[in-house]
Design a protein around this motif. Structure first.
Motif, PDB file in Angstrom:
ATOM      1  N   GLY A 121       0.784  -1.228   0.000  1.00 47.04           N
ATOM      2  CA  GLY A 121       0.000   0.000   0.000  1.00 47.04           C
ATOM      3  C   GLY A 121       0.819   1.282   0.000  1.00 47.04           C
ATOM      4  O   GLY A 121       0.255   2.377  -0.050  1.00 47.04           O
ATOM      5  N   GLN A 122       2.165   1.185   0.033  1.00 47.09           N
ATOM      6  CA  GLN A 122       3.021   2.377   0.074  1.00 47.09           C
ATOM      7  C   GLN A 122       3.455   2.794  -1.335  1.00 47.09           C
ATOM      8  O   GLN A 122       3.627   1.954  -2.224  1.00 47.09           O
ATOM      9  N   LYS A 123       3.638   4.083  -1.508  1.00 46.74           N
ATOM     10  CA  LYS A 123       4.149   4.637  -2.763  1.00 46.74           C
ATOM     11  C   LYS A 123       5.628   4.979  -2.568  1.00 46.74           C
ATOM     12  O   LYS A 123       5.987   5.711  -1.657  1.00 46.74           O
ATOM     13  N   PHE A 124       6.476   4.478  -3.443  1.00 45.15           N
ATOM     14  CA  PHE A 124       7.926   4.622  -3.308  1.00 45.15           C
ATOM     15  C   PHE A 124       8.452   5.639  -4.320  1.00 45.15           C
ATOM     16  O   PHE A 124       8.029   5.666  -5.465  1.00 45.15           O
ATOM     17  N   ALA A 125       9.389   6.469  -3.869  1.00 43.06           N
ATOM     18  CA  ALA A 125      10.008   7.509  -4.706  1.00 43.06           C
ATOM     19  C   ALA A 125       9.004   8.601  -5.089  1.00 43.06           C
ATOM     20  O   ALA A 125       8.873   8.979  -6.253  1.00 43.06           O
ATOM     21  N   VAL A 126       8.319   9.126  -4.079  1.00 43.94           N
ATOM     22  CA  VAL A 126       7.369  10.222  -4.281  1.00 43.94           C
ATOM     23  C   VAL A 126       7.996  11.520  -3.790  1.00 43.94           C
ATOM     24  O   VAL A 126       8.464  11.608  -2.647  1.00 43.94           O
ATOM     25  N   LEU A 127       8.010  12.526  -4.644  1.00 42.82           N
ATOM     26  CA  LEU A 127       8.484  13.852  -4.246  1.00 42.82           C
ATOM     27  C   LEU A 127       7.444  14.510  -3.341  1.00 42.82           C
ATOM     28  O   LEU A 127       6.250  14.466  -3.619  1.00 42.82           O
ATOM     29  N   GLN A 128       7.918  15.137  -2.255  1.00 46.84           N
ATOM     30  CA  GLN A 128       7.035  15.791  -1.292  1.00 46.84           C
ATOM     31  C   GLN A 128       7.499  17.223  -1.037  1.00 46.84           C
ATOM     32  O   GLN A 128       8.686  17.477  -0.836  1.00 46.84           O
ATOM     33  N   LEU A 129       6.543  18.146  -1.040  1.00 46.18           N
ATOM     34  CA  LEU A 129       6.822  19.543  -0.748  1.00 46.18           C
ATOM     35  C   LEU A 129       6.217  19.881   0.611  1.00 46.18           C
ATOM     36  O   LEU A 129       5.021  19.694   0.840  1.00 46.18           O
ATOM     37  N   LEU A 130       7.054  20.364   1.541  1.00 48.64           N
ATOM     38  CA  LEU A 130       6.638  20.627   2.913  1.00 48.64           C
ATOM     39  C   LEU A 130       6.744  22.115   3.226  1.00 48.64           C
ATOM     40  O   LEU A 130       7.617  22.806   2.687  1.00 48.64           O
ATOM     41  N   ASP A 131       5.870  22.614   4.099  1.00 50.18           N
ATOM     42  CA  ASP A 131       6.011  23.979   4.605  1.00 50.18           C
ATOM     43  C   ASP A 131       7.197  24.041   5.554  1.00 50.18           C
ATOM     44  O   ASP A 131       7.336  23.217   6.451  1.00 50.18           O
ATOM     45  N   ASP A 132       8.058  25.028   5.366  1.00 49.98           N
ATOM     46  CA  ASP A 132       9.276  25.127   6.163  1.00 49.98           C
ATOM     47  C   ASP A 132       9.395  26.534   6.738  1.00 49.98           C
ATOM     48  O   ASP A 132       9.909  27.443   6.089  1.00 49.98           O
ATOM     49  N   LYS A 133       8.888  26.713   7.971  1.00 48.76           N
ATOM     50  CA  LYS A 133       8.886  28.028   8.607  1.00 48.76           C
ATOM     51  C   LYS A 133       9.401  27.906  10.042  1.00 48.76           C
ATOM     52  O   LYS A 133       8.630  27.928  11.006  1.00 48.76           O
ATOM     53  N   PRO A 134      10.730  27.732  10.191  1.00 51.41           N
ATOM     54  CA  PRO A 134      11.284  27.594  11.540  1.00 51.41           C
ATOM     55  C   PRO A 134      10.990  28.821  12.402  1.00 51.41           C
ATOM     56  O   PRO A 134      10.940  29.955  11.913  1.00 51.41           O
ATOM     57  N   ILE A 135      10.786  28.587  13.692  1.00 52.33           N
ATOM     58  CA  ILE A 135      10.523  29.687  14.624  1.00 52.33           C
ATOM     59  C   ILE A 135      11.729  30.594  14.721  1.00 52.33           C
ATOM     60  O   ILE A 135      11.603  31.816  14.871  1.00 52.33           O
ATOM     61  N   GLN A 136      12.916  30.026  14.652  1.00 51.47           N
ATOM     62  CA  GLN A 136      14.150  30.790  14.768  1.00 51.47           C
ATOM     63  C   GLN A 136      15.219  30.143  13.884  1.00 51.47           C
ATOM     64  O   GLN A 136      15.115  28.984  13.518  1.00 51.47           O
ATOM     65  N   TRP A 137      16.236  30.934  13.513  1.00 55.26           N
ATOM     66  CA  TRP A 137      17.353  30.409  12.732  1.00 55.26           C
ATOM     67  C   TRP A 137      16.868  29.765  11.433  1.00 55.26           C
ATOM     68  O   TRP A 137      16.999  28.564  11.214  1.00 55.26           O
ATOM     69  N   ASP A 138      16.333  30.615  10.570  1.00 52.40           N
ATOM     70  CA  ASP A 138      15.601  30.189   9.380  1.00 52.40           C
ATOM     71  C   ASP A 138      16.364  29.153   8.534  1.00 52.40           C
ATOM     72  O   ASP A 138      15.901  28.030   8.337  1.00 52.40           O
ATOM     73  N   THR A 139      17.527  29.528   8.018  1.00 54.90           N
ATOM     74  CA  THR A 139      18.261  28.623   7.144  1.00 54.90           C
ATOM     75  C   THR A 139      18.876  27.464   7.909  1.00 54.90           C
ATOM     76  O   THR A 139      19.046  26.376   7.375  1.00 54.90           O
ATOM     77  N   TRP A 140      19.180  27.669   9.183  1.00 55.59           N
ATOM     78  CA  TRP A 140      19.863  26.664   9.982  1.00 55.59           C
ATOM     79  C   TRP A 140      18.931  25.516  10.390  1.00 55.59           C
ATOM     80  O   TRP A 140      19.358  24.376  10.465  1.00 55.59           O
ATOM     81  N   ASP A 141      17.690  25.832  10.679  1.00 55.77           N
ATOM     82  CA  ASP A 141      16.807  24.877  11.336  1.00 55.77           C
ATOM     83  C   ASP A 141      15.749  24.279  10.409  1.00 55.77           C
ATOM     84  O   ASP A 141      15.348  24.892   9.409  1.00 55.77           O
ATOM     85  N   ILE A 142      15.316  23.084  10.792  1.00 61.98           N
ATOM     86  CA  ILE A 142      14.075  22.495  10.285  1.00 61.98           C
ATOM     87  C   ILE A 142      13.242  22.151  11.513  1.00 61.98           C
ATOM     88  O   ILE A 142      13.693  21.389  12.374  1.00 61.98           O
ATOM     89  N   ASP A 143      12.069  22.748  11.642  1.00 58.73           N
ATOM     90  CA  ASP A 143      11.185  22.425  12.757  1.00 58.73           C
ATOM     91  C   ASP A 143      10.361  21.186  12.417  1.00 58.73           C
ATOM     92  O   ASP A 143       9.986  20.969  11.259  1.00 58.73           O
ATOM     93  N   LYS A 144      10.046  20.414  13.442  1.00 56.64           N
ATOM     94  CA  LYS A 144       9.274  19.194  13.203  1.00 56.64           C
ATOM     95  C   LYS A 144       7.872  19.500  12.686  1.00 56.64           C
ATOM     96  O   LYS A 144       7.238  18.653  12.053  1.00 56.64           O
ATOM     97  N   SER A 145       7.405  20.710  12.924  1.00 57.53           N
ATOM     98  CA  SER A 145       6.094  21.106  12.411  1.00 57.53           C
ATOM     99  C   SER A 145       6.043  21.055  10.886  1.00 57.53           C
ATOM    100  O   SER A 145       4.960  20.944  10.289  1.00 57.53           O
ATOM    101  N   ALA A 146       7.210  21.139  10.240  1.00 53.53           N
ATOM    102  CA  ALA A 146       7.241  21.074   8.777  1.00 53.53           C
ATOM    103  C   ALA A 146       6.711  19.745   8.260  1.00 53.53           C
ATOM    104  O   ALA A 146       6.202  19.651   7.139  1.00 53.53           O
ATOM    105  N   PHE A 147       6.809  18.695   9.079  1.00 53.05           N
ATOM    106  CA  PHE A 147       6.408  17.367   8.642  1.00 53.05           C
ATOM    107  C   PHE A 147       4.890  17.164   8.657  1.00 53.05           C
ATOM    108  O   PHE A 147       4.390  16.123   8.239  1.00 53.05           O
ATOM    109  N   HIS A 148       4.141  18.183   9.130  1.00 52.26           N
ATOM    110  CA  HIS A 148       2.696  18.025   9.273  1.00 52.26           C
ATOM    111  C   HIS A 148       1.914  18.449   8.031  1.00 52.26           C
ATOM    112  O   HIS A 148       0.751  18.078   7.878  1.00 52.26           O
ATOM    113  N   ALA A 149       2.521  19.263   7.181  1.00 52.45           N
ATOM    114  CA  ALA A 149       1.832  19.739   5.974  1.00 52.45           C
ATOM    115  C   ALA A 149       2.626  19.300   4.752  1.00 52.45           C
ATOM    116  O   ALA A 149       3.691  19.850   4.464  1.00 52.45           O
ATOM    117  N   ILE A 150       2.106  18.297   4.053  1.00 52.29           N
ATOM    118  CA  ILE A 150       2.852  17.672   2.959  1.00 52.29           C
ATOM    119  C   ILE A 150       2.010  17.654   1.684  1.00 52.29           C
ATOM    120  O   ILE A 150       0.844  17.262   1.702  1.00 52.29           O
TER     121      ILE A 150
END
Length: 436
Positions: A121-150
């Motif tokens: 039932g899984q799809k393999f090799a799918v490109l995903q675009l995520l929202d990436d808006k870290p609370i601080q240190w924009d380029t440095w960080d990835i917040d886990k909240s980014a994984f919620h909107a795909i």
């Protein structure tokens, strides 16, 4: 290449000054905000200019030194079509590519016929675009909240089929994406080529690779070593490790299988357990932040390569060797055959020859650097070719001097005729100096 030409006693002069200039330029651009791409715009522009100069100089040196002979290519990959899918297969694996733009089946050949590596039932090799808006240190960080909107890219806008693969084109509101899925003759998994015309803002691009292997940890390459990270979040400290850096590859394993994901230059990856069994690995491909460089990677055309390497686990690390070989192929434009200098017979574990060069002190001595890549003891016999048989050999430090402390472990044990005996500790570096 340059050492080989020098020892051939031709009129070729070893390019000391050119190599030093290239090396110093590379070191200058190793600053801690340059490596992760977190520098200001002016630094980014200057770094790109200087690194492009280094690459150009190296390509010219290699082209002038190396006489390349292209081998004839015989394609053994077979492609078939059905109403809903394309199928690719060689002697090692077979994959089924759904016409919606993802891999629906990936099987490797084992001693028990073929084994499926994609959970049901899984799809393999799918490109995903995520929202990436870290609370601080924009380029440095990835917040886990980014994984919620795909947003997943399926149903391609265009499909192109050739003899050994399929290319799907997708688009978002701002960017264009191209995913080519192919096999070559020796592949034990799909070869993925991702081309992106990137114009996003505050987005993260990942590639979903769900695998039917339940792993507790991942092992990712770092400089001359491996770094382990948990797949399951049992502790707060584990939860904080949701995104992990890697260099050329990451792999997972159980008692039966080993599967590696190899790349030619990416940010890192995240890993999560799959409900019902399995592990999802997601390499991070691109990130578009606003600070400190508001342009970041916008309006850039990028080309990334990802290869899957898989096989049955055994005592001689053959799958790990395949992963390491693939990492070298994807990250080196030229693969040089070192057998004219020496050959490595690994009696226990694995020892890798990283490079050969002339000594920095301009003495004409030859320096060879070895390392142990898997975190285990290794014992190897190094058979010297005629070029090196009459040289004296000694183990030196990283600066190519004799200042090795007395209490440090020495890997070089003996020289018997034209055979060197090396015994290394886990992740050890061994530097040998050959002098007349």
């Amino acid at each position: 290449v340059c050492v080989s030409k020098t020892l051939a006693k031709t009129k070729y002069a070893y390019p000391d000054e050119k190599l030093d200039n290239i090396w110093q330029n590379l070191l200058l651009n190793q600053f801690h905000d340059i490596l992760p791409g977190t520098a200001i715009a002016w630094v980014v522009d200057q770094t790109v200019k200087e690194l492009n100069w280094s690459c150009s100089q190296l390509r010219t040196l290699i082209k002038d030194t190396l006489n390349r002979v292209d081998q004839p290519f015989i394609n053994k990959v077979k492609l078939t079509k059905s109403a809903r899918a394309y199928e690719l297969f060689n002697d090692n694996c077979r994959i089924k590519i759904d016409k919606l733009g993802y891999i629906s089946s990936y099987e490797i050949k084992t001693s028990n016929n073929f084994e499926q590596l994609i959970p049901k039932g899984q799809k393999f090799a799918v490109l995903q675009l995520l929202d990436d808006k870290p609370i601080q240190w924009d380029t440095w960080d990835i917040d886990k909240s980014a994984f919620h909107a795909i947003k997943e890219f399926i149903k391609p806008d265009k499909t192109v089929v050739n003899s050994n693969g399929v290319t799907f084109d997708f688009k978002s509101d701002k960017s264009l994406f191209s995913l080519t899925i192919s096999l070559n003759n020796q592949s034990s998994g799909p070869e993925l080529d991702i081309r992106v015309d990137w114009a996003e803002e505050e987005k993260l691009l990942k590639l979903a690779l769900p695998l039917d292997l339940a792993a507790n940890i991942t092992k990712a390459e770092t400089q001359y070593g491996l770094i382990e990270r948990p797949v399951y979040n049992n502790l707060l400290a584990d939860d904080a490790k949701f995104e992990t850096s890697m260099q050329r590859f990451v792999f997972i394993e159980n008692n039966d299988l080993q599967i590696g994901v190899v790349n030619n230059g990416l940010y890192g990856f995240d890993s999560t357990p799959i409900v019902g069994g399995g592990t999802q690995l997601r390499p991070t491909i691109l990130k578009s932040s606003k600070y400190p460089d508001p342009r970041s990677e916008k309006n850039k055309y990028s080309d990334f390569k990802i290869s899957l390497v898989a096989g049955q686990r055994n005592n001689n690390n053959s799958v790990l060797d395949m992963i390491l070989d693939k990492a070298n192929q994807l990250n080196n434009e030229f693969i040089f055959d070192y057998s004219q200098f020496l050959e490595i017979d690994n009696l226990q574990g694995k020892l890798v020859l990283d490079w050969i060069k002339l000594a920095d002190d301009k003495s004409g001595d030859i320096i060879a650097r070895f390392y142990e890549p898997y975190g285990a003891r290794a014992k190897s016999n190094i058979k010297l070719s005629k070029l090196l048989q009459n040289y004296k050999v000694k183990e030196v430090d990283l600066l190519e001097t004799d200042n090795l402390p007395n209490d440090i472990y020495k890997s070089y044990k003996a020289k018997n005729d034209n055979i060197l005996v090396l015994e290394t500790q886990p992740f050890y570096l061994v530097t040998l100096r050959f002098s007349k």
